[in-house]
Each structure stands twice: as structure tokens, then as C-alpha cells.
Design an enzyme around this catalytic site. Sequence first.
Site, short mmCIF file in Angstrom:
data_model
loop_
_atom_site.label_atom_id
_atom_site.label_comp_id
_atom_site.label_asym_id
_atom_site.label_seq_id
_atom_site.Cartn_x
_atom_site.Cartn_y
_atom_site.Cartn_z
N ARG A 173 0.82 -1.20 0.00
CA ARG A 173 0.00 0.00 0.00
C ARG A 173 0.86 1.26 0.00
O ARG A 173 0.41 2.31 -0.40
CB ARG A 173 -0.88 0.04 1.26
CG ARG A 173 -2.07 -0.89 1.24
CD ARG A 173 -2.74 -0.95 2.60
NE ARG A 173 -3.26 0.32 3.08
CZ ARG A 173 -4.45 0.83 2.76
NH1 ARG A 173 -5.23 0.19 1.94
NH2 ARG A 173 -4.83 1.99 3.24
N ARG A 177 9.44 6.73 -2.79
CA ARG A 177 9.59 7.77 -3.80
C ARG A 177 11.05 8.23 -3.90
O ARG A 177 11.68 8.44 -2.87
CB ARG A 177 8.72 8.98 -3.45
CG ARG A 177 7.26 8.63 -3.33
CD ARG A 177 6.40 9.52 -4.22
NE ARG A 177 5.01 9.13 -4.15
CZ ARG A 177 4.20 9.51 -3.17
NH1 ARG A 177 4.62 10.32 -2.22
NH2 ARG A 177 2.95 9.10 -3.17
N ARG A 249 -8.72 -6.47 13.89
CA ARG A 249 -8.06 -5.59 14.84
C ARG A 249 -9.04 -4.47 15.16
O ARG A 249 -9.77 -4.00 14.28
CB ARG A 249 -6.79 -4.97 14.22
CG ARG A 249 -5.75 -5.97 13.84
CD ARG A 249 -5.13 -6.67 15.00
NE ARG A 249 -4.23 -5.81 15.76
CZ ARG A 249 -3.69 -6.17 16.93
NH1 ARG A 249 -3.98 -7.34 17.48
NH2 ARG A 249 -2.85 -5.35 17.55
N ARG A 279 -0.08 5.94 16.08
CA ARG A 279 -0.01 7.28 15.49
C ARG A 279 -0.85 8.24 16.33
O ARG A 279 -1.70 7.82 17.11
CB ARG A 279 -0.48 7.27 14.04
CG ARG A 279 -1.86 6.70 13.81
CD ARG A 279 -2.19 6.60 12.31
NE ARG A 279 -3.46 5.91 12.11
CZ ARG A 279 -3.96 5.60 10.93
NH1 ARG A 279 -3.31 5.89 9.82
NH2 ARG A 279 -5.13 4.98 10.83
N GLU A 300 -3.70 6.69 18.93
CA GLU A 300 -4.36 5.50 18.38
C GLU A 300 -3.62 4.23 18.82
O GLU A 300 -2.43 4.09 18.59
CB GLU A 300 -4.35 5.64 16.85
CG GLU A 300 -5.10 4.57 16.12
CD GLU A 300 -5.27 4.94 14.64
OE1 GLU A 300 -5.37 6.14 14.29
OE2 GLU A 300 -5.29 4.00 13.83
N TYR A 348 -10.03 -5.20 3.56
CA TYR A 348 -9.46 -3.90 3.95
C TYR A 348 -9.81 -2.93 2.82
O TYR A 348 -9.18 -2.97 1.76
CB TYR A 348 -7.95 -4.14 4.04
CG TYR A 348 -7.04 -3.07 4.61
CD1 TYR A 348 -7.50 -1.92 5.19
CD2 TYR A 348 -5.66 -3.27 4.58
CE1 TYR A 348 -6.62 -0.98 5.72
CE2 TYR A 348 -4.77 -2.36 5.10
CZ TYR A 348 -5.25 -1.22 5.67
OH TYR A 348 -4.36 -0.31 6.18
N ASP A 350 -10.54 0.96 1.30
CA ASP A 350 -10.54 2.41 1.42
C ASP A 350 -11.92 2.93 1.00
O ASP A 350 -12.67 2.25 0.29
CB ASP A 350 -9.49 3.01 0.47
CG ASP A 350 -8.07 2.76 0.98
OD1 ASP A 350 -7.89 2.63 2.19
OD2 ASP A 350 -7.15 2.71 0.14
N1 UDP Z 1 3.01 1.03 8.10
C1 UDP Z 1 4.16 1.05 8.86
N2 UDP Z 1 4.64 2.26 9.29
C2 UDP Z 1 4.00 3.42 9.04
C3 UDP Z 1 2.81 3.39 8.28
C4 UDP Z 1 2.34 2.18 7.84
O1 UDP Z 1 4.77 0.02 9.12
O2 UDP Z 1 4.48 4.47 9.50
C5 UDP Z 1 2.51 -0.30 7.64
C6 UDP Z 1 1.52 -0.90 8.64
O3 UDP Z 1 1.69 -2.31 8.66
C7 UDP Z 1 0.19 -0.54 8.03
C8 UDP Z 1 0.47 -0.60 6.53
O4 UDP Z 1 1.83 -0.17 6.41
O5 UDP Z 1 -0.84 -1.43 8.42
C9 UDP Z 1 -0.44 0.23 5.66
O6 UDP Z 1 -0.37 1.57 6.08
P1 UDP Z 1 -1.55 2.63 5.85
O7 UDP Z 1 -1.05 3.95 6.31
O8 UDP Z 1 -2.06 2.47 4.48
O9 UDP Z 1 -2.64 2.10 6.90
P2 UDP Z 1 -4.07 2.74 7.37
O10 UDP Z 1 -3.96 4.23 7.30
O11 UDP Z 1 -5.08 2.13 6.47
O12 UDP Z 1 -4.14 2.24 8.77
#
Ligand code: UDP
Length: 385
Positions: A173, A177, A249, A279, A300, A348, A350
Site C-alpha cells: 500500500r 519515492r 483488529r 499514530r 491510536e 481492507y 478504502d
Molecule cells: N506502516 C508502517 N509504518 C508506518 C505506516 C504504515 O509500518 O508508519 C505499515 C503498517 O503495517 C500498516 C500498513 O503499512 O498497516 C499500511 O499503512 P496505511 O497507512 O495504508 O494504513 P491505514 O492508514 O489504512 O491504517
Amino acid sequence: MKKIAIAGAGLSGAVIAHGLAQTGEYEIDVFESRDHIAGNCHSERDPETGVMVHVYGPHIFHTSNKVVWDYIRQFDEFMPFTNRVKAVTNGQVYSLPINLLTINQFFKKTLNPAQAREFLDAIGDASITDPKTFEEQALRFVGRDLYEAFFKGYTMKQWGMDPTELPASILKRLPVRYNYDDNYYASTYQGMPKHGYTYIVEKMLAHPNIKVHLSTRFSREMAADYDHLFYSGPIDGWFDHSEGRLGYRTLDFVAERHDGDFQGNAVINYGEADVPWTRISEHKHFSPWEAHEKTIIYKEHSRACGEDDVPYYPIRMVKEKALLEKYVALAKDERNITFMGRLGTYRYLDMHVTIAEALDTLSNYMDCQSAGRRAPVFSVDPLQS
Ligand code: UDP
């Protein structure tokens, strides 16, 4: 008029209700077990700070699908918003997704795009030719140091599992870059609804042929009164969990209110395993066109979902997929029901994908109606992706 029941007033249910109501040929009852509409994208103003809060965590609208973008903008004005996530790890603040600034700052270098590509190629583990797990995917493309700083701890907290046990698809996902573009999403369109997501869903459901029943769980017996049911609740719940519970989860949000600006950004991730939250979201930064003196933040925390918790992320590991297969087989024997959405298909999703799939489900249903065929139980295969 045909009588339609919709279980769930989230995006899936609202798209179907709105589309059917527009035809003038259906009477629609929407049943929602919670006391509000809009599912997990529900937003409401915090009375103490006046800030629009994403009650179930950050929801940023982004899509490359023009049909979906035009569709959603019928219901509210979308304000410019670009998700620029920061990450705290090793006592420093970095930019995500991993981009040229992250690489240069992390390795204390001044690489240009071509050099950075070469550098990451050299530190990535080339012996992993077909990455299957999350860890292999990370080691292959960004190498051990970046993996441990940004992904390992975060992912263990988020999924409660070692990244060696998780599929590579979760990490796919996130892009890497080789320029300074720090837009978290690679989508063509991105923005925030001026009045929040709940306002959008309210507008979708505002039609004389649609009745919304809040705090009302839909049960099997109720289906007898309807020609068709669109079900966006948990698929295992429809079968009374007869085969066992599908794992999710859940998230706990620990809210704090402060004066001024708490962190200067909407989302900051915490990469290290010993910081208990994954986060912090500061909601007023999701509405940068508004001004507020006070602020509300959400720390969170992720954990295994119990029976009475709100399900967020479907786990979809081997064990859950085997269970899902059983429920999909049971579902295929049902009549006059369509399973849809994140919970109905255990995926999962969006927001933009949820909307695109609901629009497809709607047009499939209409086509079947005009052809006198039975509508399919699924518009997508829940076992794929
Ligand atoms: N992820 C991570 N570090 C980060 C952000 C994301 O390891 O700082 C991993 C984590 O396993 C997460 C996945 O990448 O479930 C997808 O991230 P995304 O931000 O798309 O998750 P969402 O916002 O849907 O929770």
C-alpha cells in the site's frame, strides 16, 4: 413499489439507498445498529473545541477514479487537503512515505533521485526475488535499517503479529519515492469534505423513499418483509458465527484536548515498538480551512477485536481466509441478499473502493432486475485480494 432492506448506514449502504431511491421504484429501509449513520467515516464536531472529529480515526478521501470523485462531490464541496504524514523514530522526525528527504535525512546524505535508487538497490536484499511476507517485501525494497525504523515496530503494534507472519500486500500500500514528493497517496484526486463525511451520508439518505432506523440491528427474521436485502454487516454475524469468528483488529483512541497546536500536522506515526500508540491524529489539521484555538488529538492504539468491540481491520491470514471460505460458501446458498462492503466481504477497503464497489453492486442489481434475473450474492469475490 419493491421493498428493499439495507443493513448498515455506512458508505456501502448509503450509495445503494441513494441509487435505488433515485429511480422512484423502491421503498427503502436502512437499519443501523449504531446510533449514528456513516459507519467508520462518521465525523462530528467536538463540543469543547469545535473541531470536526473523525470519530473512528483518520479518513482522507483520495481516488484516481473520476467516476467516484464526481460522484462523491455531488454531496459536498471538497476542500484541498493533501495527507503529508510524518514519522517519529530514532529520536527524529522524518517524512513519509519514504521519499528522497527521508532517505537523505536518515542516512545523512545528499543523494539525487538516481543515486538514491542505486543506494536503495544496494541496501535492499536482492536475494529475495519473490517477497511473500511483509518483512521480505521491506528487506527487498528498503533494506533492514529503514525497515526497522519505520515499519517493524509500527506493524507489530498495528497487527499484533511479527511482520514475518504478515503478507507482503500490506506494505505494498505504501510507495517508495525517489523525489521529494511527500504526498502519502499516489491518487489523482484528494480532498476533505467541507462539512464532514456524516453530512455526505446524510445527504445520500435524504429522500422520502428512504427510512433510516438507528440503533436497530437487522435480524434474519426481518428479511421476510423485503424483496431484497443489501447486507453490509459482518458476514460471520449473518450466520450467527456458526463456523467461528472472523478476526479483526480494533482501535482505541485516547483523546486529549490542548490549547493551540499540539503537533503541527494531521498525522504523525510512531515507528518504535516501545511507544504504545501507532499514530497521533490532530483533527483540526484535517480541516485546514477552519480556525480553532483549542485542539483535540487522538492517540491510536491497536489490539485484537473482542466480541463487543468495533471491528476495523480484517486480519485475513491463512486461518481467517479458511473460515471466510466457509462463510462465502454458505452465503452463496442464500437468496435475495447481497453481501457488500468492508464487513460484508471481510476486506481492507478504502472509502473510494467501497464507493466504486457499491456503485457496481447497484448497477448489477438494476441490470438483474430489468433482465428478470436473480441478483448475485457478491459483486466481488471476497476471497480475492
Ligand atoms: N506502516 C508502517 N509504518 C508506518 C505506516 C504504515 O509500518 O508508519 C505499515 C503498517 O503495517 C500498516 C500498513 O503499512 O498497516 C499500511 O499503512 P496505511 O497507512 O495504508 O494504513 P491505514 O492508514 O489504512 O491504517
